[in-house]
Each structure stands twice: as C-alpha cells, then as structure tokens.
Enzyme design. Structure first.
Site, PDB file in Angstrom:
ATOM      1  N   ASP A  58      -8.288  -5.801  -5.857  1.00 24.16           N
ATOM      2  CA  ASP A  58      -8.099  -4.556  -5.111  1.00 24.16           C
ATOM      3  C   ASP A  58      -8.326  -3.361  -6.025  1.00 24.16           C
ATOM      4  O   ASP A  58      -7.807  -3.321  -7.142  1.00 24.16           O
ATOM      5  CB  ASP A  58      -6.667  -4.519  -4.558  1.00 24.16           C
ATOM      6  CG  ASP A  58      -6.354  -3.235  -3.809  1.00 24.16           C
ATOM      7  OD1 ASP A  58      -7.246  -2.742  -3.095  1.00 24.16           O
ATOM      8  OD2 ASP A  58      -5.223  -2.743  -3.921  1.00 24.16           O
ATOM      9  N   HIS A  81      -6.484  -6.545  -1.529  1.00 19.45           N
ATOM     10  CA  HIS A  81      -5.349  -5.683  -1.190  1.00 19.45           C
ATOM     11  C   HIS A  81      -4.249  -6.437  -0.460  1.00 19.45           C
ATOM     12  O   HIS A  81      -3.068  -6.223  -0.726  1.00 19.45           O
ATOM     13  CB  HIS A  81      -5.871  -4.529  -0.311  1.00 19.45           C
ATOM     14  CG  HIS A  81      -4.916  -3.412  -0.103  1.00 19.45           C
ATOM     15  ND1 HIS A  81      -4.522  -2.566  -1.121  1.00 19.45           N
ATOM     16  CD2 HIS A  81      -4.274  -2.974   1.009  1.00 19.45           C
ATOM     17  CE1 HIS A  81      -3.690  -1.662  -0.635  1.00 19.45           C
ATOM     18  NE2 HIS A  81      -3.520  -1.885   0.644  1.00 19.45           N
ATOM     19  N   SER A 100       0.822  -1.193   0.000  1.00 17.70           N
ATOM     20  CA  SER A 100       0.000   0.000   0.000  1.00 17.70           C
ATOM     21  C   SER A 100       0.869   1.261   0.000  1.00 17.70           C
ATOM     22  O   SER A 100       1.647   1.476  -0.923  1.00 17.70           O
ATOM     23  CB  SER A 100      -0.969  -0.060   1.183  1.00 17.70           C
ATOM     24  OG  SER A 100      -2.023   0.854   1.021  1.00 17.70           O
TER      25      SER A 100
END
Length: 464
Positions: free
Chosen positions: A381, A438, A196
């Site tokens: 994601d 994710h 991320s």
C-alpha cells in the site's frame, strides 16, 4: 475506500401491522412491524430517545447454522439514520468479545470491510454472489459493522458530522442503544478495529468512549459503561508531518517497484521541508480550518499528486496498474439488487464513498493524533504505507515508547510461515504484513484473523 488527498489533520410510507412484544420499561419499548412482507424488530430506546429498527436473520452473507445476524438502522437524531449489521460469533457467541468495525475514507462504507475484507462472506474471484469466508473475524468475536457518518453506505438522512469529534457522539449513542437492545453484550470486552482514515476515527472514538465512561462513573452522564479493551488500526492515516515524507520514501525505496527516480526524490524532499511541513506545522499549531485546508492542498498537490502522476500504479496496491484496481468491487453491485436490499431491511441506495461526507471532513481541522494497541500495514500500500505507519508507531506516547523505539523488528509467523515483521512492547504492537495492499484482511486473511484474535484478547501480537 477512496483515492483521497488525506486531510493533513487529520421512501413513500407503506401500511403496516404492529404486534406488541414484551417491553422492558426501564430500557425502552419493543414491537414487531410487518412492512412490505418484511418483519422488522423495533426498539425505542428510553435513555437516548433513539429508535432501532432491524431485520433478524436475513439469510444474506452469514449462512452458518445457528449463527444469528441483525441488520437495520438506529435513528441517532431527527432524520438521522445510521446503518448497522451485526453478526454473532460462530464460536461461543455467549462469551465471545464484541468488536466494531469502521472503514475510513473519510466517509466510506463499512460494507467494504464486511464484504471485501473480514466479514462472514466474500466474493471469490469476483463472482456475482457471496460465499462463506472461513477467516471471518466473527470466527472469534461478535462483530458490529457501522456505516458512518450519515449518508455513507446505507445510512441516510441529515449529516451533522463534520469531523471525527462530531461523529463520535453518534457512534456512542448507537452502542448505548445496542447494549440495551442486546443486554447480554453489556459486560463483554469491546474492541474497535478500523483502517485508513480510521487512524483518526479509532483513537477519537476510543477517547470519547473513555470520557463517557468516566462521566457515567461520576454521575454526570446516564448510560452503560463500555468495556473498551483494544484498538486496531490497519494502514491508518495519523500524522501528516510524518506520513507526507513517507510518501516520498516509499515511492523511492519499496520492495516492489521504484515509483520515482533520485532527481524526483530530491525535489520532493526539498518541497516537503520548505513548503509542505511548515504548512502542516502551522495547521497543527493553530488548528484553524483554513490553515489546515491550505496545508492539505499544498502537500496534496506538491507531493501526493506529483508521485501519482509519475508512474502507472494503484495507490492502494503498487503491484497493480492504476487502471486495474484490486480487490474487485463485486459486492457493490450485489448490495444494489432490490431483493438483497429488501431482505436486509435497507431503506436507501447503497453509496460506497459519497463525496458529501468526505467534503465535510476535509473542510475541517480534524487533527486527532492516534494511539492504539495495534498499528499494522500491508507493505504494498502506498496511500497509508508501512514506512509512515512504523514511524508513527515509534512516536506514540506511552510508558514503553523508548523501549519500543529501540526494539528491533522480528519475523511474524502464522503456523511457522513468515508473513511479516513486527515488534511489541507491553500491549502495544506494530506489524508490517508482506504481500498485502491497503485492505490487509483481503490479501492475507490468515494473518489478519490471527492478529485480530490476539489483539482482542488483550495480548501483544506474537508469532505462531
């Protein structure tokens, strides 16, 4: 993890007894402290002035016989206490490489990665207690999980980090103290893995380590060189100029469900070209905090929020409705149980993604570009989607960039089963992982472990 509008730029003292332990005067002083029924190992690091205090073999999470674990704090400054949790490798710990894991946010705890993704234990089907994770990254490496910046997870005290650049020196100081406390790891191959907002953390931390290594060689900095060999970034946020448009492309054309219609797509693309991108370019060109905040607000409200409002979906896994996020967060309640907190030596209340740390990062021009050995992404994601990650990978400046851009994607298999598609040139790899949100290691643990091992062994990824 947090649902963020990604920055475009990306206790009362108790009595105790002290027992002296053998000291290595060139490294620092060591002692053992008994406090409230818990035994703490203390290391006062001479080179940095930092103090490390930790519990050995708490019995929490890693239960494999003979595999050591250490959890506790490093004071990286006055009232600045950074939490770490270290697990030896389950196999050949005395020779296995060393890896550090950082979750993103910015300002989210790495306990997310430890308990939800790739640590020695996990919570199967949302159970209240953890069980062994057979696909843990410490199957093949010694793994260090770090809560940073201060105020995140179990870290506590004064938080001076307002950007990835200002956070990097504290991470370096932790590694220096770690090496002197555990000198057997000084010469090991070292890797950074993150996800991320780690698209900013990973490259900047790696760059700072390389700068410090050069300064140590030149005699201007005192410390241990860190043998950095690999960088892996899972569903990373790197470049707003590329990834804001990828929000639109993915929302209109992904393999799971269409989030916007053609009319909405055309309107969003127009906004991107005429409003968002010029603001991003101004931020990148001038780099002032205000201009970068303006760009973040413009793109966040004009693209991201409009797509989020258009459909019922979880931004981290478009297959799930927004009111039923997955994976479950059972571990967060577990880490707030008093007996667990005591056993691992924690001194603060666990905070998964506190707003304070995020706000400090969002308010600055944190715009470091990303380079790496491996960029990979789960294809369910949206928030850091594979379309944007692939486009970033194809613009990374390295000697094989032209060849990489012209290379076609190939099936990526694990034991003969197709799990995604990839391409690799030299030591640089990109991977799209099928059927993963994710947190790729949660959804596809076998894939994640294979990719982790190949990368930390300084190889381009390949099918098996």
């Amino acid at each position: 993890m947090r649902l963020f509008s990604p920055s475009v730029i990306l206790p009362t003292a108790l009595p105790w007894s002290v027992t002296a332990a053998p000291a290595e005067q060139t490294k620092g002083n060591r002692s053992i402290i008994e406090r409230d029924g818990v035994t703490y190992h203390v290391f006062e690091h001479a080179a940095t002035g930092a103090k490390m205090e930790f519990v050995k073999n708490s019995g929490i999470c890693e239960t494999t016989p003979g595999v050591n674990q250490y959890s506790g704090y490093l004071s990286v400054g006055i009232d600045m206490n950074m939490w770490f949790w270290f697990f030896e490798s389950r196999n050949n710990a005395s020779n296995a490489p060393l890896a550090a894991w950082f979750n993103g946010g910015p300002g989210c705890s790495s306990m997310i990665g430890l308990f939800q993704e790739n640590g020695p234990c996990h919570f199967v089907n949302g159970e209240s207690t953890p069980s062994p994770n057979n696909n843990s990254f410490n199957n093949v490496a010694n793994v260090l999980y770090v809560d940073q910046p201060i105020g995140v997870g179990f870290s506590y005290g004064v938080d001076n980090a307002t950007s990835t650049k200002t956070a990097a020196p504290y991470v370096w100081k932790l590694l220096q103290a770690f090496y002197d406390q555990f000198p057997e790891y000084e010469s090991r191959d070292f890797a950074i893995f993150t996800e991320s907002y780690g698209g900013h953390y990973g490259p900047e931390f790696a760059n700072y380590i390389q700068q410090q290594n050069k300064a140590i060689k030149g005699g201007t900095v005192s410390g241990q060189e860190i043998n950095l060999v690999a960088l892996g970034i899972n569903n990373g946020w790197f470049d707003s100029g590329i990834q804001e448009k990828a929000y639109i492309d993915y929302a209109y054309n992904n393999t799971y469900k269409k989030l916007i219609n053609e009319t909405q797509r055309n309107s969003l693309l127009d906004f991107y070209a005429n409003d968002c991108l010029p603001e991003v370019e101004k931020c990148t060109r001038n780099g002032s905090n205000q201009e970068c905040e303006d760009a973040s607000e413009t793109c966040g409200s004009g693209i991201e929020q409009r797509i989020i409002d258009s459909a019922d979906f979880d931004v981290y896994d478009v297959r799930e409705p927004s009111n039923d996020p997955y994976p479950p967060a059972t571990y967060s309640s577990y880490l707030k149980q008093p007996d667990v907190v005591k056993d691992i030596g924690a001194k603060s209340t666990y905070q998964e993604c506190p707003d304070a740390a995020y706000s400090k990062f969002q308010g600055t021009g944190d715009i470091q570009s990303g380079i790496g050995v491996l960029l990979w992404a789960g294809d369910a994601d949206w928030i850091c989607n594979y379309i944007g990650v692939q486009k970033v990978a194809e613009t990374v400046d390295f000697p094989g960039v032209t060849e990489f851009g012209n290379t076609e994607l190939q099936p990526y298999t694990v034991n003969g089963e197709k799990k995604g598609e990839f391409k690799a040139v030299d030591n640089f790899s990109y991977l799209r992982v099928y059927g993963a949100g994710h947190e790729v290691p949660y959804y596809q643990p076998e894939v994640a472990l294979q990719v982790f091992e190949q990368t930390i062994r300084q190889k381009a990824i390949s099918s098996t």
